[in-house]
Enzyme design. Structure first.
Site, short mmCIF file in Angstrom:
data_model
loop_
_atom_site.label_atom_id
_atom_site.label_comp_id
_atom_site.label_asym_id
_atom_site.label_seq_id
_atom_site.Cartn_x
_atom_site.Cartn_y
_atom_site.Cartn_z
N LYS A 99 6.51 -7.94 2.98
CA LYS A 99 6.81 -6.74 2.19
C LYS A 99 7.79 -5.78 2.86
O LYS A 99 8.50 -5.05 2.19
CB LYS A 99 5.52 -6.01 1.84
CG LYS A 99 4.69 -6.81 0.82
CD LYS A 99 3.71 -5.94 0.09
CE LYS A 99 3.07 -6.69 -1.07
NZ LYS A 99 2.15 -7.75 -0.60
N GLU A 121 3.43 2.41 -5.33
CA GLU A 121 2.07 2.05 -5.73
C GLU A 121 1.55 1.04 -4.71
O GLU A 121 2.34 0.36 -4.06
CB GLU A 121 2.08 1.40 -7.12
CG GLU A 121 2.41 -0.09 -7.14
CD GLU A 121 3.81 -0.46 -6.65
OE1 GLU A 121 4.69 0.40 -6.72
OE2 GLU A 121 4.01 -1.61 -6.20
N SER A 388 3.24 -15.95 4.00
CA SER A 388 3.74 -14.63 3.63
C SER A 388 3.16 -13.49 4.46
O SER A 388 3.78 -12.43 4.59
CB SER A 388 3.49 -14.37 2.15
OG SER A 388 2.13 -14.57 1.82
#
Ligand SMILES: *Cc1c(COP(=O)(O)O)cnc(C)c1O
Length: 404
Positions: A99, A121, A388
């Site tokens: 991310k 968010e 990930s």
């Protein structure tokens, strides 16, 4: 083959209206149209500016820790007895997952646009933590919206965000989870759009977000391609990645779309099985609809009400999937599968024991499928799995569910 489905044409998508075939687009209140147009223009200029790309590369290296390694999972490979298994180690990045690639990219864009304030968010808190980190680093005022239920479940991530100076606002509407936090972030953006940028956390929402977030993650596939060529002298046979909104998956896959012989599989959350409210496998139980900015596959009832979702991994627990994935599924370029909670917990233990790597529960969905494929393929084949994120955030939760 029509023009839209030839691999080279695909890589030019979305079109000028933000569509991937019939998917994507812009479905927002009138008050956000100007902001989205401004963002699209600013992004396209930045994307084509060598100075911006150079600054981005610098921070990806120095702050995030790129390039990430490509790792040969030797003991899992032996265990399966078939194809070689490689992991792309996005789990080694700062803040623990892919991310941060997107958070850095959008923060630099916000700086360029002269914005002073950033909102985001978050569901499990991973995107909130990545956003709080880049806001601290670049000196933005930062507000994170988070469902009240999620805040309770992920109190450690709430503390991390606050440590880094973010204001975390609890959302008490609806199911008090991710979908409700997105609504609240949109409301804030409408009101404060002059000085505020909204860092959306996945390849989802209204144009330009699915395109922009994808582009900030393309570095995953670009690195993986060069690394596997250096290591094996050839490209992999299969790619596997988990799919929440779809950002880590499209980041890996995009670079390989025009290689017709490489099979790609996105893995969704099968939860407790494909029954109403028990999973988040949008392609297994959903149908075409519009949710939070775009047209895509959505889990909904006969009246179009959004169905509740469940997954052992909070990061895959969302009722809709990124529009670009819906498009590649429709034209057969990307396949989709799902892994159940039970399979994920089993493989979480296996990977930890055999490789000394504790994977994020989200990423473990991809490993489950990668192991199945490795078993089915011969030893001269290569399966590349996108790892990930790391599982540190998940160990407390898993401790309550299993015995080591
Ligand atoms: C958030 C998250 C995901 C799911 O998001 P995508 O946009 O689908 O990649 C997957 N893995 C990890 C580790 C995450 O934190």
């Amino acid at each position: 083959m029509s023009a839209a489905s030839s691999p080279l044409e695909q890589t030019k998508l979305p079109d000028a209206t933000g569509r991937f075939g019939q998917y994507g687009g812009i479905y927002v209140p009138e008050t956000l149209m100007t902001a989205l147009e401004e963002l699209t223009k600013a992004y396209e200029l930045a994307r084509d500016d060598a100075g911006f790309q150079k600054e981005l590369r610098h921070h990806l290296k120095e702050f995030a820790g790129r390039p990430t390694e490509l790792y040969f999972a030797e003991r899992l490979t032996e265990h399966c007895g078939g194809a070689k298994i490689y992991f792309k180690r996005e789990d080694l990045l700062h803040t623990g997952a892919h991310k941060i690639n997107n958070a850095i990219g959008q923060a630099l864009l916000a700086k360029r646009m002269g914005k002073k304030r950033i909102i985001a968010e978050t569901g499990a808190g991973q995107h909130g933590v990545a956003t709080a980190a880049v806001c601290a680093k670049f000196g933005f005022d930062c507000t994170i919206y988070m469902g009240a239920v999620d805040m309770e479940r992920q109190s450690l991530n709430v503390f991390r965000m606050r440590l880094m100076g973010a204001k975390v606002v609890g959302v008490d509407a609806g199911q008090k989870t991710l979908k409700d936090a997105v609504n609240e972030a949109m409301r804030d953006w409408v009101t404060n759009v002059r000085d505020t940028h909204y860092i959306l956390g996945t390849a989802y929402g209204a144009h330009p977000y699915p395109m922009m977030v994808r582009d900030f993650h393309r570095v995953i596939g670009q690195e993986a391609r060069a690394q596997i060529l250096a290591r094996e002298g050839r490209l992999p046979d299969e790619l596997v990645a988990c799919v929440g909104g779809g950002s880590n998956a499209i980041g890996l896959f995009f670079e390989f779309l025009s290689e017709p012989n490489i099979k790609m599989t996105g893995v969704e959350a099968g939860g407790r099985g494909i029954a109403r409210g028990e999973h988040a496998a949008r392609f297994a139980g959903g149908r075409l609809g519009v949710l939070q900015g775009c047209k895509t596959y959505v889990l909904q009832d006969d009246d179009g009400q959004i169905e509740p979702t469940h997954s052992v991994s909070a990061g895959l627990d969302y009722a809709a999937v990124g529009p670009e994935h819906a498009f590649y599924r429709e034209n057969g370029r990307i396949d989709f599968a799902y892994a159940t909670d039970e399979e994920v917990l089993e493989t979480f233990k296996l990977c930890s024991r055999l490789e000394g790597i504790i994977p994020a529960l989200e990423s473990t969905h991809a490993i489950v499928h990668g192991l199945k494929r490795a078993k089915a393929l011969s030893k001269d084949k290569i399966v590349l799995v996108n790892l990930s994120g790391r599982g540190d955030k998940d160990v407390q939760q898993v401790q309550k569910m299993i015995s080591a």
